[in-house]
Design an enzyme around this catalytic site. Structure first.
Site, PDB file in Angstrom:
ATOM      1  N   CYS B  37       0.811  -1.221   0.000  1.00 51.23           N
ATOM      2  CA  CYS B  37       0.000   0.000   0.000  1.00 51.23           C
ATOM      3  C   CYS B  37       0.841   1.266   0.000  1.00 51.23           C
ATOM      4  CB  CYS B  37      -1.010   0.000   1.148  1.00 51.23           C
ATOM      5  SG  CYS B  37      -0.699  -1.130   2.480  1.00 51.23           S
ATOM      6  N   CYS B 106      -1.770  -4.008   8.811  1.00 48.28           N
ATOM      7  CA  CYS B 106      -1.423  -2.760   9.509  1.00 48.28           C
ATOM      8  C   CYS B 106      -0.911  -3.057  10.920  1.00 48.28           C
ATOM      9  CB  CYS B 106      -2.636  -1.839   9.591  1.00 48.28           C
ATOM     10  SG  CYS B 106      -3.241  -1.341   7.971  1.00 48.28           S
TER      11      CYS B 106
END
Lengths: 213, 134
Positions: B37, B106
């Site tokens: 990302c 994450c």
């Protein structure tokens, strides 16, 4: 389109398959049989072969886009409204395969990832993977901090210019590495390109927010 | 998709945003990224002579879940020994913030960041990484 299709075979050597409808020989990349005109199945072509181009990172995007749009037109559902269920299904499969090929080749990162996988090399950044290359991350962090600090349009424009140039240079390095078979270097450069393009996207987003404010 | 209140709270009011001087010997810096990302996360700890994390700061450029994960972990590590901080698992972060499956990476980023910060501190202070893992 016939011309393009026969030229394609010369360039990539995909050869012929048999038309499901008239059983005659038909070019592997042809959408339609040139004997009976029946729509063909997309088959197992790689994305480069599908556009009849060489397996080279440097892709003429405008050229394949023109070809892509022309082919999508020929595959438009309206043209198959009165055709058999099989032909309708094949035209949809062709459209999906072309779409996949075009979207993959259009973006330099997805093209690089695709070419790495073609070469049997797994790109960085799979599911849940992190990187800790300090030089790459320092660069990314510094750029993002500079963007964070940029207060006016002129500063953001300068950042966008810089990152675009850096990204172009990086893309050229990716091309050299991949075409030259230097896959270790290509993996790292592809990750860097991903960060640079993400940075460019964030910079454009900030500019848009500023303009809207 | 509904995010948990805790996640939104950390995202909207992130704790401990900022930086320490990375050249100080009491400071350990971890810099990690999620290439898929284009996220980048910097996590820093300030460690006392007794090996207790006195303070922690972070700077994350990424999605809300990445910001919330790093904000949460800076709160958690304060007051812990470096060994305790190094034992924090991403699954604990994911559970606390109720991260959706697509955002689990994450929390992995936050775990890797604290580990990298500890390893940087240990390297600077001449301690073997193995010692922190004990």
């Amino acid at each position: 389109m016939m011309n393009a299709a026969s030229k394609n075979t010369d360039a990539t050597g995909n050869g012929n398959k048999t038309c499901w409808s008239c059983k005659g020989p038909v070019d592997a990349v042809a959408l339609f049989c040139d004997t009976c005109g029946a729509i063909q199945a997309p088959g197992q072509l790689d994305h480069f072969a599908r556009f009849g181009i060489a397996r080279d990172f440097n892709v003429d995007i405008d050229a394949i886009e023109t070809q892509y749009l022309k082919q999508q037109q020929a595959l438009h559902p309206d043209r198959f409204a009165t055709k058999s269920a099989r032909e309708k299904a094949l035209s949809q499969q062709q459209a999906a395969s072309l779409n996949d090929a075009f979207e993959t080749l259009k973006n330099p990162v997805s093209r690089a990832v695709y070419m790495l996988r073609m070469a049997g090399v797994e790109p960085e950044g799979g599911e849940g993977q992190t990187v800790n290359d300090p030089a790459l991350l320092m660069e990314a962090m510094e750029m993002r901090e500079a963007l964070d600090d940029a207060g006016d349009r002129a500063q953001i424009d300068a950042i966008i210019r810089d990152v675009r140039k850096t990204a172009r240079d990086c893309e050229n390095e990716v091309a050299t590495a991949i075409n030259g078979g230097a896959y270790d270097a290509a993996r790292k450069l592809t990750t860097r390109l991903r960060y640079l393009l993400k940075m460019a996207q964030e910079a454009r987003a900030k500019k848009a927010r500023l303009a809207a404010a | 998709m509904a995010y948990s209140e805790k996640l939104l709270d950390h995202y909207e009011n992130p704790r401990n945003v900022g930086s320490f001087d990375k050249n100080e010997s009491t400071v350990g810096t971890g810099l990690v990224g999620a290439p898929a990302c284009g996220d980048v996360m910097k996590l820093q700890i300030r460690v006392s002579a007794e090996g207790i994390i006195e303070d922690a700061k972070f700077k994350t450029f990424g999605c809300g879940s990445a910001i919330a994960s790093s904000s949460l972990i800076t709160e958690w590590v304060k007051g812990k020994t470096i060994a305790e901080a190094g034992a924090i698992k991403n699954s604990q972060i994911a559970e606390e913030l109720a991260l959706p499956p697509v955002k689990i990476h994450c929390s992995i980023l936050a775990e890797d960041a604290i580990k990298a910060a500890i390893s940087d501190y240990n390297t600077k202070n001449g301690k073997a990484a193995a010692e922190a893992a004990e």
